[in-house]
Design an enzyme around this catalytic site. Structure first.
Site, PDB file in Angstrom:
ATOM      1  N   GLN A  16       0.849  -1.205   0.000  1.00  0.00           N
ATOM      2  CA  GLN A  16       0.000   0.000   0.000  1.00  0.00           C
ATOM      3  C   GLN A  16       0.877   1.244   0.000  1.00  0.00           C
ATOM      4  O   GLN A  16       0.685   2.183  -0.762  1.00  0.00           O
ATOM      5  CB  GLN A  16      -0.848   0.074   1.270  1.00  0.00           C
ATOM      6  N   PHE A  41      13.034 -10.744   0.523  1.00  0.00           N
ATOM      7  CA  PHE A  41      13.564 -10.607   1.886  1.00  0.00           C
ATOM      8  C   PHE A  41      13.876 -11.965   2.519  1.00  0.00           C
ATOM      9  O   PHE A  41      14.400 -12.017   3.616  1.00  0.00           O
ATOM     10  CB  PHE A  41      12.580  -9.817   2.754  1.00  0.00           C
ATOM     11  N   THR A  66       3.151  -8.541   6.962  1.00  0.00           N
ATOM     12  CA  THR A  66       2.090  -7.750   7.608  1.00  0.00           C
ATOM     13  C   THR A  66       0.842  -8.570   7.960  1.00  0.00           C
ATOM     14  O   THR A  66      -0.172  -7.999   8.362  1.00  0.00           O
ATOM     15  CB  THR A  66       1.655  -6.575   6.697  1.00  0.00           C
ATOM     16  N   THR A 105       5.334   0.270  13.508  1.00  0.00           N
ATOM     17  CA  THR A 105       3.909   0.217  13.810  1.00  0.00           C
ATOM     18  C   THR A 105       3.584   0.485  15.276  1.00  0.00           C
ATOM     19  O   THR A 105       4.425   0.245  16.155  1.00  0.00           O
ATOM     20  CB  THR A 105       3.391  -1.196  13.422  1.00  0.00           C
ATOM     21  N   TYR A 129       3.607 -10.462  15.289  1.00  0.00           N
ATOM     22  CA  TYR A 129       3.888  -9.391  14.313  1.00  0.00           C
ATOM     23  C   TYR A 129       4.552  -8.198  15.013  1.00  0.00           C
ATOM     24  O   TYR A 129       5.594  -7.698  14.562  1.00  0.00           O
ATOM     25  CB  TYR A 129       2.583  -8.973  13.635  1.00  0.00           C
ATOM     26  N   TRP A 154      -2.922   2.221  11.665  1.00  0.00           N
ATOM     27  CA  TRP A 154      -4.204   2.183  10.957  1.00  0.00           C
ATOM     28  C   TRP A 154      -4.032   2.668   9.501  1.00  0.00           C
ATOM     29  O   TRP A 154      -4.767   3.531   9.025  1.00  0.00           O
ATOM     30  CB  TRP A 154      -5.248   3.021  11.699  1.00  0.00           C
TER      31      TRP A 154
END
Ligand SMILES: NC(=O)c1ccc[n+]([C@@H]2O[C@H](COP(=O)([O-])OP(=O)(O)OC[C@H]3O[C@@H](n4cnc5c(N)ncnc54)[C@H](OP(=O)(O)O)[C@@H]3O)[C@@H](O)[C@H]2O)c1
Length: 305
Positions: A16, A41, A66, A105, A129, A154
């Site tokens: 995104q 990766f 993610t 995050t 995560y 978010w």
């Protein structure tokens, strides 16, 4: 950073965020953008090769593992992508004297704090995560290359998989939906994060001692809301814009996060304190509603659902 137009290597170009960074970073300097096919990766040699081959002045990493719930059963893979590969980026940046821009995050925190988290608060993740992302941050700081670790929360865009797109799709398919009402944060578009990243790099470029700004920053839209209020806001806009939703804002019902079955526990307080970023880089972070309106308009115009 030394060059007027520093060469940038963008990793994770199809995330995104990567999609928006392709646009915003192209105004800063020559840009090479890689996806999983060219910089995997899970392949250390390939990753090192790409960086040594392109010799960037800035590495921007928008690739990440993610899948928050799946990570609970894929711990090794999450740490490979979010920690071990990130160490390679930091080591290569260090050898080249390059900057590493990396995204993290709110999930590095447990969400128990009563106020927004500052950059000085200690990470205490609730799920795999979050642990892998916190480990990625640590590894960059351990290696000691010049870095911008940008924590956001978010995140969403008109492309990709995210909460607003899921809510709109559900509201088209069903005549009522339930949304968690006891988790709070600031919905933030990939567009805002990408444009602010470009502004940060532009500012570093103009400084004689840019290394003084190396560090962790919080970057979210201003203001705050709950998932429930965010969903109602989006569906109100969608309704007014004539999108074919069945579940209008009155047909959104609040539930608790405890009753929302998910493999990973999520923080209830995702609010991040952004004053360090605003003061040091002189950027303005608009209220979350500003970009939410643009999002609905973009979805409506381009029929992106
Ligand atoms: N989404 C959120 O709500 C949120 C919130 C806070 C922070 N963040 C952080 O913001 C950053 C961007 O998130 P996002 O939502 O834009 O990501 P995203 O859309 O989920 O995309 C993740 C990207 O990582 C790539 N990737 C995964 N495994 C890879 C591998 N082994 N090698 C190379 N690339 C790989 C994926 O490639 P493919 O396209 O090939 O699958 C995909 O392009 C991440 O660091 C994330 O942790 C996100």
């Amino acid at each position: 950073m030394t060059a007027n137009a520093p060469k940038i290597l963008l990793l994770g170009k199809d995330s995104q965020l990567g999609w928006e960074l392709q646009r915003s970073l192209s105004t800063i300097g020559p840009l090479v953008a890689c996806d999983r096919q060219t910089a995997n990766f899970e392949n250390a040699d390939e990753l090192r090769f790409q960086i040594r081959h392109h010799q960037p002045a800035v590495i921007v990493n928008s690739a990440a593992y993610t899948a928050v719930d799946k990570a609970e059963t894929e711990r090794a893979k999450a740490h490979q992508i979010n920690e071990i590969a990130v160490r390679i980026l930091a080591e290569e940046a260090s050898h080249l004297g390059a900057w590493l821009v990396h995204y993290s995050t709110d999930y590095v925190f447990d969400g128990e704090k009563a106020s927004p988290y500052s950059v000085d608060d200690q990470p205490c993740p609730l799920n795999v995560y979050g642990q892998s992302k916190a480990a990625g941050e640590r590894t960059i700081r351990d290696v000691g290359c010049n870095h911008l670790i940008i924590r956001t929360s978010w995140l969403y865009s008109a492309h990709g998989s995210n909460f607003p797109r899921t809510i709109l799709r559900r509201a088209i398919e069903r005549d009522q939906i339930e949304v968690v009402a006891d988790s709070f944060g600031a919905p933030t578009t990939a567009h805002l994060v990408a444009d602010t990243t470009a502004a940060m790099l532009d500012r570093l470029n103009g400084l004689s001692r840019p290394e003084e700004l190396s560090g962790i920053y919080h970057l979210t839209a201003s203001g705050e809301t709950s998932w429930y209020d965010f969903a109602q806001f989006l569906l109100g806009l969608a309704h007014n814009r004539g999108l074919p939703i069945q579940a209008n804002p009155k047909r959104v019902f609040p539930i608790t996060s405890a009753s929302y079955a998910a493999a990973a526990t999520r923080p209830k307080n995702s609010r991040l304190e952004t004053s360090l970023l605003r003061d040091r880089f002189r950027v303005h972070l608009p209220d979350w509603q500003v970009h939410a309106r643009r999002f609905i308009e973009e979805v409506a115009r381009s029929r992106l659902l």
